[in-house]
Design a protein around this motif. Structure first.
Motif, PDB file in Angstrom:
ATOM      1  N   GLU A  92      11.752  -7.490  11.626  1.00  0.00           N
ATOM      2  CA  GLU A  92      11.037  -6.182  11.264  1.00  0.00           C
ATOM      3  C   GLU A  92      11.621  -5.341  12.523  1.00  0.00           C
ATOM      4  O   GLU A  92      10.625  -4.640  13.145  1.00  0.00           O
ATOM      5  N   ARG A  93      12.911  -5.077  12.718  1.00  0.00           N
ATOM      6  CA  ARG A  93      13.450  -4.335  13.672  1.00  0.00           C
ATOM      7  C   ARG A  93      14.647  -3.653  13.127  1.00  0.00           C
ATOM      8  O   ARG A  93      15.443  -4.191  12.603  1.00  0.00           O
ATOM      9  N   THR A 118      11.041  -4.847   4.197  1.00  0.00           N
ATOM     10  CA  THR A 118      10.280  -4.215   5.540  1.00  0.00           C
ATOM     11  C   THR A 118       8.849  -4.001   5.069  1.00  0.00           C
ATOM     12  O   THR A 118       8.531  -3.574   3.843  1.00  0.00           O
ATOM     13  N   SER A 119       8.029  -4.056   6.000  1.00  0.00           N
ATOM     14  CA  SER A 119       6.668  -3.834   5.754  1.00  0.00           C
ATOM     15  C   SER A 119       6.212  -2.459   6.262  1.00  0.00           C
ATOM     16  O   SER A 119       5.093  -1.922   6.434  1.00  0.00           O
ATOM     17  N   SER A 120       7.265  -1.572   7.007  1.00  0.00           N
ATOM     18  CA  SER A 120       6.987  -0.351   7.430  1.00  0.00           C
ATOM     19  C   SER A 120       8.086   0.618   7.715  1.00  0.00           C
ATOM     20  O   SER A 120       7.794   1.991   8.024  1.00  0.00           O
ATOM     21  N   ILE A 121       9.379   0.182   8.039  1.00  0.00           N
ATOM     22  CA  ILE A 121      10.475   1.121   8.212  1.00  0.00           C
ATOM     23  C   ILE A 121      10.957   1.936   6.971  1.00  0.00           C
ATOM     24  O   ILE A 121      10.929   1.459   5.832  1.00  0.00           O
ATOM     25  N   GLY A 186       4.767   2.594   6.976  1.00  0.00           N
ATOM     26  CA  GLY A 186       3.627   1.636   6.778  1.00  0.00           C
ATOM     27  C   GLY A 186       3.285   1.605   5.355  1.00  0.00           C
ATOM     28  O   GLY A 186       2.597   0.612   4.715  1.00  0.00           O
ATOM     29  N   PHE A 187       3.789   2.444   4.558  1.00  0.00           N
ATOM     30  CA  PHE A 187       3.603   2.386   3.013  1.00  0.00           C
ATOM     31  C   PHE A 187       2.112   2.658   2.718  1.00  0.00           C
ATOM     32  O   PHE A 187       1.287   3.221   3.232  1.00  0.00           O
TER      33      PHE A 187
END
Length: 291
Positions: A92-93, A118-121, A186-187
């Protein structure tokens, strides 16, 4: 568009779980990781988890064998040429994801969809970097993938409606329930969950409670299936930290500022279950709190 052959980029915990569920649902799966050792470990984990399902009676031995036969482990990106869709499940980068897109996209079929786990990007930002924004979408699975029913589907500003429809259909074929999330840091789930996890770490850092008290407090007092510190160890402390940094940078609010204790643990290499130590020491049975 019907997706018949699915590519999975990255054979870590998330990629392994996605490949497992996809193969069990009848899809041909191309699982790619440039590290042969990671691929071998991933396939061994898949066999172990499928066997566990057989023992529990949720699938039979024939389904296990068929699922394993559908997975093709590969170390080169050109294996994706025959895929209708590829799901990226690398760390996750943002810089890592951009780099692998540059390597993968030249090998994709003209119709192929590229999804990020991705969980946030930002999906809009990643889609623009991919160069195929209309066929780029967020498909956020949850760990452990074979057990967790939810998939967040996130559209970027340029994601085509047909892309979203194909991904939602795929998720249903994989036995998942989808929710639609706006492309904000972060959705939905992590926007709500991560501040709670961070606050639990601050409570530990400030001595309000020890690891067991904090975890039991949220299990017994709030009805959570596991405590927040146990959950951090399961997710990976490095992953939690990266998500917090994305939220903090994107929203600019102090409630998303990572707790210094979390930063220290990550710098020490205490990343949770995957390294054997995080808020608990997993070399003992049961695990021992480290603070």
């Amino acid at each position: 568009m019907e997706i018949r052959t699915l590519g999975v980029l990255g054979a870590g915990a998330m990629g392994n779980g996605i490949a497992h569920v996809a193969a069990l649902s009848g899809l041909d799966v191309v699982l790619v990781d440039t590290a042969q050792a990671v691929l071998e470990k991933s396939m061994a984990t898949m066999r172990k988890n499928l066997e566990r399902q057989v023992q529990k009676g949720t699938i039979d031995a024939a389904a296990e064998a068929a699922a394993l036969a559908r997975v093709s482990p590969m170390t080169t990106h050109d294996a994706f040429a025959k895929c209708d869709m590829v799901i990226e499940a690398v760390p996750e980068r943002e810089e890592i994801k951009r780099a692998v897109y540059a390597q993968v996209i030249p090998h994709l079929a003209p119709h192929a969809i590229l999804a990020s786990n991705t969980s946030s990007i930002s999906i809009t930002k990643l889609g623009r970097a991919s160069g195929i924004a209309e066929r780029f979408v967020g498909m956020h699975f949850f760990n452990p993938v074979p057990m967790m029913k939810l998939v967040e589907v996130i559209s970027g500003l340029e994601t085509a409606d047909a892309t979203v429809a194909a991904v939602e259909d795929l998720a249903k074929r994989m036995g998942k329930i989808t929710i639609a999330a706006q492309d904000m840091p972060g959705f939905i789930v992590n926007r709500i969950l991560v501040p709670m996890l961070n606050e639990a770490i601050f409570a530990l850092h400030e001595g309000i409670g020890d690891v067991v008290s904090i975890d039991n407090g949220m299990k017994l007092g709030a009805g959570h299936p596991m405590g927040p510190l146990t959950l951090c160890d399961l997710v990976g402390l490095d992953v939690a930290l990266e998500v917090m940094r994305v939220l903090h940078a994107g929203l600019g609010e102090d409630k998303y500022r990572p707790c210094p204790l979390l930063v220290n643990y990550v710098e020490a290499g205490w990343l949770g279950r995957k390294t054997g130590r995080g808020f608990y020491d997993y070399s003992t049975n049961p695990p021992t709190p480290t603070r």
